[in-house]
Design an enzyme around this catalytic site. Structure first.
Site, PDB file in Angstrom:
ATOM      1  N   HIS A 142     -11.484  -1.899   3.263  1.00 43.41           N
ATOM      2  CA  HIS A 142     -11.424  -1.576   4.699  1.00 43.41           C
ATOM      3  C   HIS A 142     -12.119  -0.250   5.023  1.00 43.41           C
ATOM      4  O   HIS A 142     -12.176   0.135   6.185  1.00 43.41           O
ATOM      5  CB  HIS A 142      -9.958  -1.520   5.127  1.00 43.41           C
ATOM      6  N   ASP A 143     -12.594   0.465   4.029  1.00 39.11           N
ATOM      7  CA  ASP A 143     -13.305   1.733   4.256  1.00 39.11           C
ATOM      8  C   ASP A 143     -14.807   1.601   4.038  1.00 39.11           C
ATOM      9  O   ASP A 143     -15.544   2.577   4.259  1.00 39.11           O
ATOM     10  CB  ASP A 143     -12.804   2.806   3.274  1.00 39.11           C
ATOM     11  N   GLU A 163      -6.134   4.481  -6.034  1.00 33.67           N
ATOM     12  CA  GLU A 163      -7.419   4.792  -5.394  1.00 33.67           C
ATOM     13  C   GLU A 163      -7.819   6.193  -5.824  1.00 33.67           C
ATOM     14  O   GLU A 163      -7.134   7.168  -5.502  1.00 33.67           O
ATOM     15  CB  GLU A 163      -7.280   4.709  -3.874  1.00 33.67           C
ATOM     16  N   ASP A 206       0.865  -1.179   0.000  1.00 31.20           N
ATOM     17  CA  ASP A 206       0.000   0.000   0.000  1.00 31.20           C
ATOM     18  C   ASP A 206       0.907   1.236   0.000  1.00 31.20           C
ATOM     19  O   ASP A 206       1.717   1.414   0.912  1.00 31.20           O
ATOM     20  CB  ASP A 206      -0.891  -0.032   1.249  1.00 31.20           C
ATOM     21  N   ASP A 228      -2.789   4.789  -2.384  1.00 34.14           N
ATOM     22  CA  ASP A 228      -3.762   5.503  -1.568  1.00 34.14           C
ATOM     23  C   ASP A 228      -4.053   6.900  -2.125  1.00 34.14           C
ATOM     24  O   ASP A 228      -3.119   7.663  -2.404  1.00 34.14           O
ATOM     25  CB  ASP A 228      -3.159   5.624  -0.156  1.00 34.14           C
TER      26      ASP A 228
HETATM   27  C1  NOJ Z   1      -7.799   5.985   1.868  1.00 36.44           C
HETATM   28  C2  NOJ Z   1      -7.640   4.794   2.742  1.00 36.44           C
HETATM   29  O1  NOJ Z   1      -8.253   3.690   2.150  1.00 36.44           O
HETATM   30  C3  NOJ Z   1      -8.226   5.159   4.083  1.00 36.44           C
HETATM   31  O2  NOJ Z   1      -8.344   4.057   4.935  1.00 36.44           O
HETATM   32  C4  NOJ Z   1      -7.385   6.246   4.673  1.00 36.44           C
HETATM   33  O3  NOJ Z   1      -7.990   6.710   5.857  1.00 36.44           O
HETATM   34  C5  NOJ Z   1      -7.231   7.429   3.723  1.00 36.44           C
HETATM   35  N1  NOJ Z   1      -6.989   7.046   2.378  1.00 36.44           N
HETATM   36  C6  NOJ Z   1      -6.099   8.300   4.153  1.00 36.44           C
HETATM   37  O4  NOJ Z   1      -4.878   7.646   3.930  1.00 36.44           O
END
Ligand code: NOJ
Length: 542
Positions: free
Chosen positions: A315-316, A241, A98, A199
């Site tokens: 995970h979000d 992302e 990541d 990310d």
């Molecule tokens: C996206 C990530 O998936 C998330 O978990 C994180 O809080 C934010 N970016 C900041 O890095």
């Protein structure tokens, strides 16, 4: 298009804190992952996207990195990491790291230096501005609530943080910053990793003074430079992302001749239960026709130019089977398999988030004391001040909160699901005694076996990877129906998205065989087909 290994791959995401603890401290770790590699090999996945394992003060559970080239003691050592890369490789599994380079932790050595004085050599590694009339430089807000600017009293200037104030944004305009990042990426590439998940990479071209955050003017220039200076000549997967991406943007990122990324995560489908222009917490009911339109739009737009990633969970994001499906004991399994079928026959690279392969569910909470996630906690405090009731806020957290996906994996029905012998950092879902990996695997109709079959089918049939996509019945309020065709063969995918039974009629064509279905006794009569709750069938046509 030149064929790459990742076109026909399935990727599995591990959130290491919650995967498997090996030393009893209640936190998952790298040795725990090594112990469970056989589970992943059996599932058949090709690569692991490993959420951050770097040194971090854990303000945002590892997405705030204080040293990119060191492993957090919570997770183990660099030797453990090397061992994981090696052991996974022996099983034919690649590791994607990541890459969190929009920001660092405020405890990173660069920021510790940067904040010391205005003329420190690291000052321009971050984004510092004077305040305006004793207030923040402008109205940019943090994704984790409040202003995106924090006053640092040492030098009386503000620094930018699009996430928490312990996650200062790096200044990508500074070539020294970019060179540090290229060097760090090459350090990891030299270890033989399979690539990077990047990310919030669409934020690195930001122009904060003009209130531009996503898709800034220099974004693609930086990505091309990254490609050239790091992974360009290596056979790796890179997935960005990118929350606000359009199909045209996605082509810019992922068209092979542009030398940027392999693919991006787009979130248009995920946002369909949110209200445009409002925080994610303010949900609305899902519009199924819109969901189909979004998928079809992406399937068609990136066909032959660029590449799609396919996912429901990470995970979000809360667990899909609970959010848009049905997690009652009666329907959980068929619903989980329905979502799997929906996605895994589309064109693109599917991602499975840990626990999805057994149909894990959301974990409702009754009090803010049960919450770990900084995003939910900040929102709770902000909305309490704004006059929302606790009940309303907790409802929003139960619907959209990130802890839903972050509960430790229940491996079996023993204490703490076999995740840890200690006290888990976040409680398991109380349903773990029934819903766990062991029980699921012992069940003839397990969700796990269903995923295993989906992955095997992808390896056996190029049609799934390369076939042309065509949607049928776009206005049907309940069915998602699409075809995939390749070298004279056509498969028909029929998904009943809802619990109510419905009908499908196709009198022109004949079924050769059923490829897969989430009921054992699905009918082949497509001239007059009844679909039961969440029933999903893939037919090979004659
Ligand atoms: C996206 C990530 O998936 C998330 O978990 C994180 O809080 C934010 N970016 C900041 O890095």
């Amino acid at each position: 298009m030149q064929k790459k290994w990742w076109h026909s791959s399935v990727i599995y995401q591990i959130y290491p804190r919650s995967f498997q603890d090996s030393d009893g401290d209640g936190i998952g770790d790298i040795q725990g992952i090594i112990q469970r590699l056989s589970h992943l090999a059996e599932l058949g996945i090709d690569a692991i996207w490993l959420s951050p394992v770097y040194r971090s003060p854990n303000d945002d559970n590892g997405y705030d990195i204080s040293d990119y080239q060191a492993i957090s003691p919570d997770f183990g050592t660099m030797d453990d990491m090397d061992m994981l890369i090696q052991k996974a490789k022996e099983l034919g599994i690649r590791i994607l790291m990541d890459l969190v380079v929009n920001h660092t932790s405020d405890e990173h050595a660069w920021f510790i230096e940067s904040r010391k004085s205005k003329d420190n050599e690291y000052r321009d590694y971050y984004i510092w501005r004077d305040g305006k009339n004793n207030e923040a430089p402008n109205e940019l807000t943090s994704i984790f609530s409040g202003s995106a600017w924090e006053l640092d009293e040492q030098t009386n200037q503000y620094y930018l943080h699009l996430y928490s104030k312990k996650q200062p944004d790096l200044n990508w305009e500074n070539p020294k910053v970019r060179n540090e990042i290229w060097q760090m990426m090459n350090f990891w590439l030299d270890k033989g990793i399979g690539g990077f998940r990047m990310d919030v990479i669409d934020l690195i071209g930001k122009v904060p003074d003009e209130l531009i955050t996503g898709n800034g003017p220099m974004l693609h220039t930086y990505l091309k430079e990254m490609h050239q200076k790091t992974f360009g000549k290596r056979d790796v997967l890179t997935v960005g992302e990118t929350w606000g991406v359009t199909t045209d943007d996605a082509k810019l990122f992922s068209s092979p001749e542009r030398d940027e990324l392999s693919m991006v995560f787009q979130f248009e489908h995920i946002g369909l239960d949110e209200q445009p222009g409002k925080p994610k917490w303010d949900t609305k009911p899902l519009n199924f026709i819109a969901l189909k339109q979004v998928f079809t739009k992406w399937q068609l737009a990136l066909d032959g130019d660029g590449w799609n990633s396919l996912f429901w969970n990470n995970h979000d994001i809360p667990r899909i089977v609970s959010n848009w499906g049905d997690d009652s004991p009666q329907y959980r399994k068929v619903a989980a398999k329905m979502f799997a079928t929906f996605l895994h026959f589309l064109k693109g690279t599917p991602y499975i988030y840990q626990g999805e392969e057994i149909g894990l569910t959301n974990t409702p909470i009754a009090s803010i004391e049960e919450v770990n996630d900084i995003e939910s906690i900040n929102m709770y405090n902000e909305r309490l001040q704004q006059g929302y009731s606790k009940k309303e806020i907790l409802q929003a957290i139960n619907k959209k909160g990130r802890d839903n996906a972050r509960r430790p994996i229940p491996w079996d029905g023993s204490l703490n699901g076999g995740f840890t012998t200690g006290t888990p950092w976040l409680a398991l879902n109380p349903n773990y005694k029934e819903l766990n990996v062991k029980n699921d695997q012992e069940d003839d109709e397990s969700v796990f076996n269903y995923y295993k079959t989906l992955i095997r089918l992808r390896k056996e049939h190029e049609l799934i990877v390369w076939g042309e996509y065509k949607e049928l019945l776009p206005n049907d309020p309940q069915l998602f129906v699409y075809e995939r065709s390749y070298k004279g063969e056509t498969w028909l995918v029929i998904i009943n998205f809802y619990q109510e039974p419905t009908f499908y009629k196709d009198e022109d064509r004949k079924v050769d065989t059923i490829i897969i279905s989430n009921y054992e006794d699905s009918s082949e009569k497509i001239d007059d087909l009844t679909l039961r709750a969440f029933e999903s069938i893939v037919f090979k046509l004659k």
